[in-house]
Write a protein that holds these residues in place. Structure first.
Motif, PDB file in Angstrom:
ATOM      1  N   TYR A   1      -7.797   1.600   9.430  1.00  0.00           N
ATOM      2  CA  TYR A   1      -7.642   3.014   9.775  1.00  0.00           C
ATOM      3  C   TYR A   1      -8.241   3.985   8.766  1.00  0.00           C
ATOM      4  CZ  TYR A   1      -4.223   1.111  13.079  1.00  0.00           C
ATOM      5  OH  TYR A   1      -3.611   0.391  14.081  1.00  0.00           O
ATOM      6  N   THR A   2      -8.712   3.506   7.608  1.00  0.00           N
ATOM      7  CA  THR A   2      -9.219   4.413   6.579  1.00  0.00           C
ATOM      8  C   THR A   2     -10.598   3.964   6.111  1.00  0.00           C
ATOM      9  OG1 THR A   2      -8.465   3.312   4.533  1.00  0.00           O
ATOM     10  CG2 THR A   2      -6.813   4.534   5.798  1.00  0.00           C
ATOM     11  N   ILE A   3     -11.107   4.626   5.076  1.00  0.00           N
ATOM     12  CA  ILE A   3     -12.405   4.257   4.513  1.00  0.00           C
ATOM     13  C   ILE A   3     -12.385   2.867   3.882  1.00  0.00           C
ATOM     14  CG2 ILE A   3     -13.089   6.643   4.114  1.00  0.00           C
ATOM     15  CD1 ILE A   3     -12.380   6.245   1.149  1.00  0.00           C
ATOM     16  N   GLY A   4     -11.193   2.279   3.749  1.00  0.00           N
ATOM     17  CA  GLY A   4     -11.097   0.908   3.283  1.00  0.00           C
ATOM     18  C   GLY A   4     -11.075   0.734   1.777  1.00  0.00           C
ATOM     19  N   TRP A   5     -10.460   1.704   1.100  1.00  0.00           N
ATOM     20  CA  TRP A   5     -10.320   1.642  -0.362  1.00  0.00           C
ATOM     21  C   TRP A   5      -8.848   1.783  -0.741  1.00  0.00           C
ATOM     22  CZ3 TRP A   5     -13.681   1.688  -4.723  1.00  0.00           C
ATOM     23  CH2 TRP A   5     -15.055   1.621  -4.434  1.00  0.00           C
ATOM     24  N   VAL A   6      -8.464   1.134  -1.834  1.00  0.00           N
ATOM     25  CA  VAL A   6      -7.200   1.438  -2.503  1.00  0.00           C
ATOM     26  C   VAL A   6      -7.517   1.731  -3.971  1.00  0.00           C
ATOM     27  CG1 VAL A   6      -5.643   0.125  -1.034  1.00  0.00           C
ATOM     28  CG2 VAL A   6      -6.737  -1.014  -2.965  1.00  0.00           C
TER      29      VAL A   6
ATOM     30  N   CYS B   1      -8.544  -9.131   1.820  1.00  0.00           N
ATOM     31  CA  CYS B   1      -8.428  -8.348   3.065  1.00  0.00           C
ATOM     32  C   CYS B   1      -9.658  -7.466   3.302  1.00  0.00           C
ATOM     33  CB  CYS B   1      -7.179  -7.469   3.008  1.00  0.00           C
ATOM     34  SG  CYS B   1      -5.617  -8.369   3.000  1.00  0.00           S
ATOM     35  N   ASN B   2     -10.692  -7.660   2.472  1.00  0.00           N
ATOM     36  CA  ASN B   2     -11.926  -6.869   2.577  1.00  0.00           C
ATOM     37  C   ASN B   2     -11.690  -5.377   2.352  1.00  0.00           C
ATOM     38  OD1 ASN B   2     -13.757  -9.035   3.138  1.00  0.00           O
ATOM     39  ND2 ASN B   2     -12.943  -9.104   5.230  1.00  0.00           N
ATOM     40  N   VAL B   3     -10.766  -5.091   1.438  1.00  0.00           N
ATOM     41  CA  VAL B   3     -10.503  -3.713   1.021  1.00  0.00           C
ATOM     42  C   VAL B   3     -11.069  -3.533  -0.387  1.00  0.00           C
ATOM     43  CG1 VAL B   3      -8.698  -2.053   0.379  1.00  0.00           C
ATOM     44  CG2 VAL B   3      -8.447  -3.441   2.448  1.00  0.00           C
ATOM     45  N   LYS B   4     -11.828  -2.480  -0.590  1.00  0.00           N
ATOM     46  CA  LYS B   4     -12.395  -2.214  -1.912  1.00  0.00           C
ATOM     47  C   LYS B   4     -11.316  -1.668  -2.844  1.00  0.00           C
ATOM     48  CE  LYS B   4     -17.207  -1.508  -0.559  1.00  0.00           C
ATOM     49  NZ  LYS B   4     -17.689  -2.672  -1.329  1.00  0.00           N
TER      50      LYS B   4
ATOM     51  N   ASP C   1      -0.120  -6.795   5.152  1.00  0.00           N
ATOM     52  CA  ASP C   1      -0.046  -5.900   6.316  1.00  0.00           C
ATOM     53  C   ASP C   1      -0.524  -4.489   5.968  1.00  0.00           C
ATOM     54  OD1 ASP C   1       0.983  -7.950   7.875  1.00  0.00           O
ATOM     55  OD2 ASP C   1       3.075  -7.399   7.480  1.00  0.00           O
ATOM     56  N   ILE C   2      -0.066  -3.988   4.824  1.00  0.00           N
ATOM     57  CA  ILE C   2      -0.455  -2.640   4.389  1.00  0.00           C
ATOM     58  C   ILE C   2      -1.953  -2.572   4.139  1.00  0.00           C
ATOM     59  CG2 ILE C   2      -0.275  -1.040   2.437  1.00  0.00           C
ATOM     60  CD1 ILE C   2       2.734  -1.740   2.354  1.00  0.00           C
ATOM     61  N   LEU C   3      -2.498  -3.576   3.503  1.00  0.00           N
ATOM     62  CA  LEU C   3      -3.925  -3.589   3.212  1.00  0.00           C
ATOM     63  C   LEU C   3      -4.760  -3.722   4.479  1.00  0.00           C
ATOM     64  CD1 LEU C   3      -3.704  -5.751  -0.002  1.00  0.00           C
ATOM     65  CD2 LEU C   3      -4.491  -3.386   0.098  1.00  0.00           C
ATOM     66  N   GLU C   4      -4.267  -4.475   5.441  1.00  0.00           N
ATOM     67  CA  GLU C   4      -4.970  -4.581   6.722  1.00  0.00           C
ATOM     68  C   GLU C   4      -5.010  -3.232   7.433  1.00  0.00           C
ATOM     69  OE1 GLU C   4      -6.671  -6.853   8.383  1.00  0.00           O
ATOM     70  OE2 GLU C   4      -6.529  -8.382   6.811  1.00  0.00           O
ATOM     71  N   ALA C   5      -3.908  -2.489   7.359  1.00  0.00           N
ATOM     72  CA  ALA C   5      -3.871  -1.159   7.974  1.00  0.00           C
ATOM     73  C   ALA C   5      -4.850  -0.214   7.279  1.00  0.00           C
ATOM     74  CB  ALA C   5      -2.457  -0.598   7.912  1.00  0.00           C
ATOM     75  N   ILE C   6      -4.926  -0.301   5.962  1.00  0.00           N
ATOM     76  CA  ILE C   6      -5.869   0.533   5.213  1.00  0.00           C
ATOM     77  C   ILE C   6      -7.305   0.180   5.612  1.00  0.00           C
ATOM     78  CG2 ILE C   6      -6.803   0.901   2.884  1.00  0.00           C
ATOM     79  CD1 ILE C   6      -3.866   0.793   1.910  1.00  0.00           C
ATOM     80  N   LYS C   7      -7.577  -1.099   5.800  1.00  0.00           N
ATOM     81  CA  LYS C   7      -8.917  -1.522   6.223  1.00  0.00           C
ATOM     82  C   LYS C   7      -9.242  -1.008   7.628  1.00  0.00           C
ATOM     83  CE  LYS C   7      -9.660  -5.663   7.797  1.00  0.00           C
ATOM     84  NZ  LYS C   7      -9.817  -7.119   7.933  1.00  0.00           N
TER      85      LYS C   7
ATOM     86  N   VAL D   1      -9.572  12.303  12.736  1.00  0.00           N
ATOM     87  CA  VAL D   1     -10.710  12.527  11.839  1.00  0.00           C
ATOM     88  C   VAL D   1     -11.681  11.352  11.796  1.00  0.00           C
ATOM     89  CG1 VAL D   1      -9.381  14.123  10.405  1.00  0.00           C
ATOM     90  CG2 VAL D   1      -9.454  11.698   9.793  1.00  0.00           C
ATOM     91  N   GLY D   2     -11.256  10.184  12.301  1.00  0.00           N
ATOM     92  CA  GLY D   2     -12.092   8.988  12.200  1.00  0.00           C
ATOM     93  C   GLY D   2     -11.805   8.237  10.914  1.00  0.00           C
ATOM     94  N   ARG D   3     -11.889   6.930  10.994  1.00  0.00           N
ATOM     95  CA  ARG D   3     -11.528   6.113   9.831  1.00  0.00           C
ATOM     96  C   ARG D   3     -12.422   6.390   8.626  1.00  0.00           C
ATOM     97  NH1 ARG D   3     -13.216  -0.094  10.816  1.00  0.00           N
ATOM     98  NH2 ARG D   3     -13.040  -0.013   8.555  1.00  0.00           N
ATOM     99  N   ASN D   4     -13.674   6.810   8.858  1.00  0.00           N
ATOM    100  CA  ASN D   4     -14.584   7.072   7.745  1.00  0.00           C
ATOM    101  C   ASN D   4     -14.293   8.388   7.032  1.00  0.00           C
ATOM    102  OD1 ASN D   4     -16.041   4.690   8.126  1.00  0.00           O
ATOM    103  ND2 ASN D   4     -17.381   5.649   9.660  1.00  0.00           N
TER     104      ASN D   4
END
Length: 441
Positions: free
Chosen positions: A266-271, A305-308, A258-264, A240-243
């Protein structure tokens, strides 16, 4: 048989799974989220998939059930399913239905349609009979029955939430999940989830969210299985794309760098953290298993980790004092979150919060206690006032604050009033069945 499954406004994931299983059994299955009385009247079986206590009080749902019962085709079987099935005694006294499909319905629903009583609660004269399921289902199920308009619905930033696992290790007093799904984490195979994502994308779903309550608990055994979690995110992101992929819900005590880096990556970058309160005392009362320090550490780690970071808060908990509430306001100042969600404490039946609300006089409940502070002229309860005040306060302390315009002021005021009314309606229903609910404990 012609079977219609009705989900108010939103196609629930469980209804899509059960719909597919019933279709594979040879039934003609219709899945709808907008009331279609003509279709309902042509059905042999109607299942109402309800995910909120408010649905039990919904006038349109109640009237539809009564009309189906009064119709010429009075042999239509009507069942209630969904998470509200945790309190069948209330449903069977409030709604004129043939039964409640109790718990997870993948195994039991097809049998109930054929006349089996395992997993079914029903009235036998004045007696209510509850037959709990004997086993929990295997989560590696067939591809769900995906509606053609799945791409048109929007739930907290996604077209659909795909279930990766069930169960929760937590003990939160306000949450029904551990009792409904169990405390043991049951996870699906990566490839099954991936094939499902492909099917949803083909059907028109663009934004996918994966969830099991807490994303990083996917494939949890004795500890977080980071490798499986990373594999899952990477493979879905390739489709689907990371966005267009989000992992919305996380506990602050089950994330690391590590988990937060993966979220950044592979995903929209939010938790989204369930923070709930800035008071350690209230967090203990809620049995969150975290404290203010852990919350702020997890927020800082995500930002590093630059995750929102979005945070959810609960106000009006029965033991929340004015001091506790002010500590929550202080935490929001320290956190500078990217987004904030505020809700008034909702006493969901079968939870410890429900028991607590039923054990104290109404006049001591912040939902009923009039607010005597700066918003007195607005006629709010203390719980509503705290909800309204925290929404305004949070806006000023977000990473990108908005100016408090009259329009935004009214949006937040109406939100607080709506929540207050809805939860008072639920509370009144609970007091009506107070003895039954407390007796179950």
């Amino acid at each position: 048989m012609r079977i219609t499954i009705y989900c108010p406004e939103v196609y629930t994931y469980g209804s899509m799974i059960v719909g597919r299983i019933l279709k594979d059994k040879g039934h003609k299955v219709y899945l709808i989220r907008k009331m279609d009385k003509t279709l309902l009247l042509k059905s042999d079986v109607v299942i109402f998939s309800l995910y909120s206590t408010l649905h039990i009080l919904n006038k349109k749902i109640r009237e539809t059930i009564e009309n189906l019962k009064k119709s010429k085709k009075n042999k239509i079987k009507i069942y209630i399913a969904g998470c509200v099935s945790a309190y069948p005694e209330i449903i069977l006294n409030e709604l004129n239905v043939d039964g409640v499909i109790v718990g997870e319905g993948e195994i039991t629903t097809p049998k109930i349609i054929e006349g089996d009583e395992e997993g079914l609660a029903y009235k036998n004269g004045d007696e209510i009979v509850v037959n709990y399921p004997k086993e929990r289902p295997d989560l590696n199920h067939p591809i769900p029955l995906i509606p053609k308009d799945i791409g048109q619905q929007w739930i907290r930033g996604a077209n659909v939430y795909i279930e990766t696992h069930r169960g929760c290790l937590g003990n939160c007093t306000f949450c029904q999940v551990p009792k409904f799904f169990g405390k043991k984490i049951r996870s699906r195979e990566v490839e099954d989830v991936v094939e499902e994502v492909k099917a949803f994308k083909k059907a028109g779903a663009k934004r996918i969210a994966i969830s099991g309550g807490t994303g990083s608990l996917y494939a949890f055994k004795k500890s977080v299985n980071k490798n499986k979690f990373f594999e899952l995110l990477e493979k879905i992101s390739e489709i689907v794309g990371r966005n267009n992929l989000s992992v919305p819900d996380m506990r602050v005590d089950y994330v690391d760098e590590d988990i937060l880096e993966a979220i950044k990556n592979y995903t929209i970058g939010w938790v989204f953290y369930g923070i709930e309160s800035g008071s350690d005392k209230v967090l203990r009362d809620m049995k969150k298993g975290i404290n203010r320090e852990k919350v702020l550490d997890a927020i800082k780690l995500a930002k590093d980790c630059n995750v929102k970071v979005g945070g959810s808060f609960i106000v009006g908990y029965p033991t929340e004092t004015e001091k506790d509430y002010l500590l929550t306001k202080d935490l929001i100042v320290d956190a500078e979150l990217d987004d904030v969600f505020v809700s008034i404490a909702e006493p969901i039946p079968t939870t410890e919060l429900c028991d607590l609300v039923l054990s104290i006089p109404k006049e001591e409940n912040l939902l009923y206690k009039p607010h005597e502070g700066i918003y007195k002229k607005l006629g709010l309860s203390e719980a509503e006032a705290r909800c309204f005040d925290l929404l305004i306060h949070s806006e000023m302390w977000k990473s990108n604050p908005k100016p408090l315009t009259p329009q935004l002021y009214n949006i937040y005021l109406n939100e607080a009033k709506m929540q207050g009314k809805d939860i008072r309606d639920i509370t009144e229903l609970l007091f009506k069945y107070r003895d039954i609910l407390l007796q179950k404990k």
